[in-house]
Design a protein around this motif. Structure first.
Motif, short mmCIF file in Angstrom:
data_model
loop_
_atom_site.label_atom_id
_atom_site.label_comp_id
_atom_site.label_asym_id
_atom_site.label_seq_id
_atom_site.Cartn_x
_atom_site.Cartn_y
_atom_site.Cartn_z
N VAL A 37 0.87 -1.17 0.00
CA VAL A 37 0.00 0.00 0.00
C VAL A 37 0.90 1.22 0.00
N LEU A 38 0.58 2.16 -0.87
CA LEU A 38 1.36 3.40 -0.97
C LEU A 38 0.49 4.56 -0.48
N LEU A 39 0.96 5.23 0.56
CA LEU A 39 0.29 6.44 1.05
C LEU A 39 0.98 7.65 0.44
N ARG A 40 0.21 8.60 -0.05
CA ARG A 40 0.76 9.79 -0.71
C ARG A 40 0.17 11.06 -0.08
N PRO A 41 0.44 11.26 1.21
CA PRO A 41 -0.17 12.42 1.89
C PRO A 41 0.40 13.75 1.40
N LYS A 42 -0.50 14.67 1.13
CA LYS A 42 -0.12 16.04 0.76
C LYS A 42 -0.54 16.93 1.93
N VAL A 43 0.45 17.52 2.59
CA VAL A 43 0.22 18.24 3.84
C VAL A 43 0.59 19.71 3.67
N ARG A 44 -0.30 20.60 4.10
CA ARG A 44 -0.01 22.03 4.05
C ARG A 44 0.20 22.53 5.48
N ILE A 45 1.35 23.17 5.71
CA ILE A 45 1.70 23.67 7.04
C ILE A 45 1.87 25.19 6.99
N THR A 46 1.97 25.81 8.16
CA THR A 46 2.03 27.27 8.22
C THR A 46 3.45 27.81 8.14
N ASP A 47 4.41 27.11 8.71
CA ASP A 47 5.76 27.67 8.88
C ASP A 47 6.77 26.89 8.05
N PRO A 48 7.42 27.51 7.06
CA PRO A 48 8.43 26.81 6.25
C PRO A 48 9.58 26.27 7.09
N GLN A 49 9.86 26.87 8.22
CA GLN A 49 10.97 26.42 9.05
C GLN A 49 10.69 25.06 9.71
N THR A 50 9.44 24.65 9.73
CA THR A 50 9.11 23.34 10.32
C THR A 50 8.95 22.26 9.24
N GLU A 51 9.31 22.58 8.01
CA GLU A 51 9.11 21.62 6.91
C GLU A 51 9.89 20.33 7.13
N VAL A 76 -0.26 -5.44 9.63
CA VAL A 76 -0.33 -6.07 8.32
C VAL A 76 1.02 -6.69 7.97
N ASN A 77 1.00 -7.65 7.04
CA ASN A 77 2.23 -8.37 6.69
C ASN A 77 2.77 -7.99 5.31
N PHE A 78 2.40 -6.81 4.83
CA PHE A 78 2.91 -6.31 3.55
C PHE A 78 3.44 -4.90 3.77
N PRO A 79 4.33 -4.43 2.89
CA PRO A 79 4.91 -3.10 3.09
C PRO A 79 3.89 -1.98 2.89
N VAL A 80 3.99 -0.99 3.76
CA VAL A 80 3.21 0.24 3.62
C VAL A 80 4.22 1.37 3.42
N ASN A 81 4.26 1.91 2.24
CA ASN A 81 5.24 2.94 1.89
C ASN A 81 4.58 4.32 1.92
N ILE A 82 5.36 5.32 2.27
CA ILE A 82 4.84 6.69 2.37
C ILE A 82 5.67 7.61 1.49
N GLU A 83 4.98 8.35 0.63
CA GLU A 83 5.63 9.37 -0.22
C GLU A 83 4.96 10.71 0.08
N PRO A 84 5.41 11.42 1.12
CA PRO A 84 4.74 12.65 1.52
C PRO A 84 5.14 13.85 0.66
N GLU A 85 4.24 14.80 0.60
CA GLU A 85 4.53 16.10 -0.03
C GLU A 85 4.17 17.17 0.99
N ILE A 86 5.11 18.06 1.27
CA ILE A 86 4.89 19.10 2.27
C ILE A 86 4.78 20.45 1.56
N LEU A 87 3.67 21.13 1.79
CA LEU A 87 3.44 22.44 1.20
C LEU A 87 3.37 23.46 2.32
N THR A 88 3.81 24.68 2.04
CA THR A 88 3.71 25.74 3.04
C THR A 88 2.77 26.83 2.54
N THR A 89 2.10 27.47 3.48
CA THR A 89 1.16 28.53 3.13
C THR A 89 1.93 29.72 2.55
N PRO A 90 1.51 30.22 1.38
CA PRO A 90 2.21 31.36 0.77
C PRO A 90 2.23 32.57 1.71
#
Length: 294
Positions: A246-260, A280-294
């Motif tokens: 299972v591949l998780l592809r979370p896209k997260v928007r945060i407020t402070d670029p310094q906490t990226e 579970v007995n299978f791999p769970v992979n994570i490919e996150p994307e971090i966005l910051t508020t303009p």
């Protein structure tokens, strides 16, 4: 297992010569370490066959001071204070520990005086029994109740493979009903959730909830979280199947670029803590994307 106390010359190549002598004799080191104390090389190394190791080293002119049987013990790495508790028990039993290190299996290795072996074994055996008992009985146990009702009998029931619908409902006390069915590839209703989708959804939502918690306690302010998760299931020729990943592809928007950087690191921690991913007995992979508020 046996510990060898070894003295080595304090010069370049002394450890190499020791390793080469053991290699020629086909003797493997199972753990240990070496230090310089008062200008002299002092080593403790662990072997399955202590006498074979002694012979190999002495044949190469390396001094072996002592060969001793060891006490081995596994600690719970997730529980702080384990070393203190174990060694306190040893002390209370009158066992003096001469050296302590880890082997290649992450076990704690203790060398003690000869008169400390018997009481030390008693402490070690009791500790191991308690450790196994703690692992087999969770500190807290949670129970989840779901009622599954088949809703696909149009009269003839399961007379044949085509005579019934795969529809069902999932209910829990005080919660909305979830309409389910099998995958459309298996004659299911495409407008209803199938078990495979619910499994991927469980992994995705569990990861998200742990992640949001970790961000909240780590000073990372999340404004938005979306995950387009993908599960891959391989079907066998006999009709069975299993998830390969299972591949998780979370896209997260945060407020402070310094906490990226921190926001990215917390995904790994959330994965380690997720109840579903740990089950579970299978791999769970994570490919996150971090966005910051303009």
């Amino acid at each position: 297992m046996f510990d060898l106390s070894i003295t080595l010359e304090n010069r370049p190549g002394a450890l190499a010569e020791m390793g080469e002598a053991l290699g020629r004799a086909g003797v493997s080191i199972e753990g240990g370490g070496a230090w310089v104390v008062d200008g002299r090389g002092v080593a403790h190394f662990l072997f399955h066959d202590g006498e074979a190791a002694r012979r190999a080293l002495e044949a190469a002119g390396i001094t072996v001071l002592e060969v001793r049987e060891v006490l081995s013990q596994r600690l719970n790495q997730d529980e702080p204070g384990q070393l203190g508790k174990l060694t306190r028990r040893m002390a209370d039993a009158g066992v003096n520990i001469d050296s302590l290190y880890s082997d290649h299996e992450h076990q704690l290795i203790l060398t003690v005086a000869t008169d400390g072996l018997t009481p030390g074994r008693t402490v070690s055996e009791t500790w191991e029994q308690e450790r196994i008992a703690r692992q087999s009985k969770p500190h807290k146990q949670h129970t989840y109740r779901i009622q599954t009702n088949w809703a696909g009998n149009d009269g003839p029931g399961t007379t044949d493979y085509r005579s019934y619908r795969r529809d069902f409902t999932l209910t829990a006390a005080g919660k909305p009903t979830i309409p389910g069915s099998s995958d459309p590839a298996f004659r299911g209703d495409p407008t209803r959730y199938n078990p495979e989708e619910l499994l991927v959804a469980s992994l995705s939502s569990c990861h998200m909830l742990w992640y949001l918690h970790l961000c909240a306690v780590s000073g990372v302010v999340v404004l938005d979280y979306q995950d387009e998760a993908i599960g891959t299931m391989d079907e066998s020729t006999n009709g069975s199947g299993n998830f390969s990943q299972v591949l998780l592809r979370p896209k997260v928007r945060i407020t402070d670029p310094q906490t990226e950087s921190k926001a990215r690191e917390l995904h790994e921690e959330a994965h380690k803590l997720c109840f579903i991913a740990r089950s579970v007995n299978f791999p769970v992979n994570i490919e996150p994307e971090i966005l910051t508020t303009p």
